[in-house]
Design a protein around this motif. Structure first.
Motif, PDB file in Angstrom:
ATOM      1  N   ASP A 133       1.187 -11.922 -13.269  1.00 43.68           N
ATOM      2  CA  ASP A 133       0.402 -11.463 -12.128  1.00 43.68           C
ATOM      3  C   ASP A 133       1.337 -10.653 -11.233  1.00 43.68           C
ATOM      4  N   LEU A 134       1.185  -9.338 -11.256  1.00 45.10           N
ATOM      5  CA  LEU A 134       2.127  -8.461 -10.574  1.00 45.10           C
ATOM      6  C   LEU A 134       1.612  -7.888  -9.260  1.00 45.10           C
ATOM      7  N   GLY A 135       0.353  -8.020  -8.977  1.00 44.46           N
ATOM      8  CA  GLY A 135      -0.209  -7.475  -7.749  1.00 44.46           C
ATOM      9  C   GLY A 135      -1.099  -6.282  -8.024  1.00 44.46           C
ATOM     10  N   SER A 136      -1.508  -5.623  -6.943  1.00 50.58           N
ATOM     11  CA  SER A 136      -2.423  -4.490  -7.072  1.00 50.58           C
ATOM     12  C   SER A 136      -1.689  -3.244  -7.572  1.00 50.58           C
ATOM     13  N   THR A 137      -2.440  -2.357  -8.180  1.00 52.14           N
ATOM     14  CA  THR A 137      -1.875  -1.116  -8.700  1.00 52.14           C
ATOM     15  C   THR A 137      -1.289  -0.271  -7.577  1.00 52.14           C
ATOM     16  N   PHE A 138      -1.984  -0.217  -6.442  1.00 44.46           N
ATOM     17  CA  PHE A 138      -1.489   0.563  -5.306  1.00 44.46           C
ATOM     18  C   PHE A 138      -0.146   0.015  -4.810  1.00 44.46           C
ATOM     19  N   GLN A 139      -0.055  -1.288  -4.694  1.00 47.08           N
ATOM     20  CA  GLN A 139       1.191  -1.908  -4.216  1.00 47.08           C
ATOM     21  C   GLN A 139       2.337  -1.664  -5.196  1.00 47.08           C
ATOM     22  N   LEU A 140       2.053  -1.751  -6.484  1.00 46.95           N
ATOM     23  CA  LEU A 140       3.086  -1.517  -7.496  1.00 46.95           C
ATOM     24  C   LEU A 140       3.540  -0.062  -7.488  1.00 46.95           C
ATOM     25  N   LEU A 141       2.587   0.850  -7.388  1.00 45.59           N
ATOM     26  CA  LEU A 141       2.910   2.273  -7.351  1.00 45.59           C
ATOM     27  C   LEU A 141       3.745   2.602  -6.110  1.00 45.59           C
ATOM     28  N   LYS A 142       3.347   2.044  -4.981  1.00 51.01           N
ATOM     29  CA  LYS A 142       4.093   2.242  -3.728  1.00 51.01           C
ATOM     30  C   LYS A 142       5.512   1.687  -3.854  1.00 51.01           C
ATOM     31  N   SER A 143       5.650   0.537  -4.458  1.00 49.32           N
ATOM     32  CA  SER A 143       6.954  -0.098  -4.614  1.00 49.32           C
ATOM     33  C   SER A 143       7.856   0.701  -5.550  1.00 49.32           C
ATOM     34  N   VAL A 144       7.325   1.159  -6.682  1.00 50.93           N
ATOM     35  CA  VAL A 144       8.137   1.918  -7.647  1.00 50.93           C
ATOM     36  C   VAL A 144       8.552   3.260  -7.053  1.00 50.93           C
ATOM     37  N   LEU A 145       7.610   3.976  -6.453  1.00 50.82           N
ATOM     38  CA  LEU A 145       7.942   5.272  -5.860  1.00 50.82           C
ATOM     39  C   LEU A 145       8.889   5.108  -4.664  1.00 50.82           C
ATOM     40  N   GLY A 146       8.669   4.069  -3.865  1.00 54.00           N
ATOM     41  CA  GLY A 146       9.574   3.793  -2.754  1.00 54.00           C
ATOM     42  C   GLY A 146      10.972   3.468  -3.232  1.00 54.00           C
ATOM     43  N   ASN A 147      11.064   2.684  -4.293  1.00 49.42           N
ATOM     44  CA  ASN A 147      12.363   2.343  -4.865  1.00 49.42           C
ATOM     45  C   ASN A 147      13.073   3.604  -5.358  1.00 49.42           C
ATOM     46  N   CYS A 148      12.325   4.507  -5.975  1.00 44.20           N
ATOM     47  CA  CYS A 148      12.930   5.768  -6.446  1.00 44.20           C
ATOM     48  C   CYS A 148      13.396   6.628  -5.275  1.00 44.20           C
ATOM     49  N   LEU A 149      12.610   6.689  -4.207  1.00 43.80           N
ATOM     50  CA  LEU A 149      13.023   7.460  -3.027  1.00 43.80           C
ATOM     51  C   LEU A 149      14.279   6.858  -2.387  1.00 43.80           C
ATOM     52  N   TRP A 150      14.306   5.537  -2.263  1.00 41.66           N
ATOM     53  CA  TRP A 150      15.494   4.874  -1.715  1.00 41.66           C
ATOM     54  C   TRP A 150      16.703   5.095  -2.624  1.00 41.66           C
TER      55      TRP A 150
END
Length: 176
Positions: A133-150
């Motif tokens: 159970d990983l969470g919502s698609t929006f939250q995962l997308l935000k987290s992955v893209l945010g991690n890449c930006l950071w």
């Protein structure tokens, strides 16, 4: 030379353990915009990129094993290890075989950002296949893209330190 190999492994293990503890004790508890970053993952991928493909795979194994043992890990043991072996080997192979990436710090930073993107995407994809159970698609997308930006922001500062440590331990002449 066994004595030299022992010291290389020992010094490398100390560095990775210190960064892992720093990541788990400090950075995982601070809330950054867009989900934050993993200093340990950035450092591990920089280290792999500065190495030969074999050392890159070993780096991926060790870093993945530590991430699997992390209290913040929510997947089964071996998930991070499997992914980081492949990504560590791949990032080292791409950089080792491409002379244009070898002397180009910007190329290395972008390679590490792509490595983080591939690593997180593979982790999430494998997690879905394993029924996590990983969470919502929006939250995962935000987290992955945010991690890449950071990663894009942090990697230029991590890279020179990683390069100096790598050069000191492996006694190479390569500079970034």
């Amino acid at each position: 030379n066994f004595k030299m190999s022992f010291f290389v492994v020992f010094e490398t293990a100390i560095i990775f353990l210190a960064l892992f503890v720093l990541q788990e004790a400090l950075f995982n508890h601070v809330r950054f915009p867009l989900g934050g970053f993993s200093l340990f993952l950035i450092f591990s991928l920089c280290w792999a990129a500065l190495s030969t493909p074999e050392v890159g795979a070993i780096t991926g194994f060790c870093a993945g094993f530590l991430l699997d043992l992390a209290p913040s890990a929510n997947g089964p043991i071996g998930q991070w290890t499997l992914i980081l072996i492949v990504v560590g080997f791949g990032i080292a192979f791409l950089r080792y075989g491409d002379d244009s990436l070898r002397g180009n710090p910007l190329g290395l930073v972008l390679l590490v950002v792509v490595g983080v993107l591939v690593t997180l995407t593979a982790y999430l994809s494998l997690g879905v296949l394993l029924g996590l159970d990983l969470g919502s698609t929006f939250q995962l997308l935000k987290s992955v893209l945010g991690n890449c930006l950071w990663t894009l922001v942090i990697a230029p500062f991590v890279l020179p330190v990683t390069s100096r440590l790598h050069r000191a331990i492996f006694e190479t002449r390569e500079t970034i």
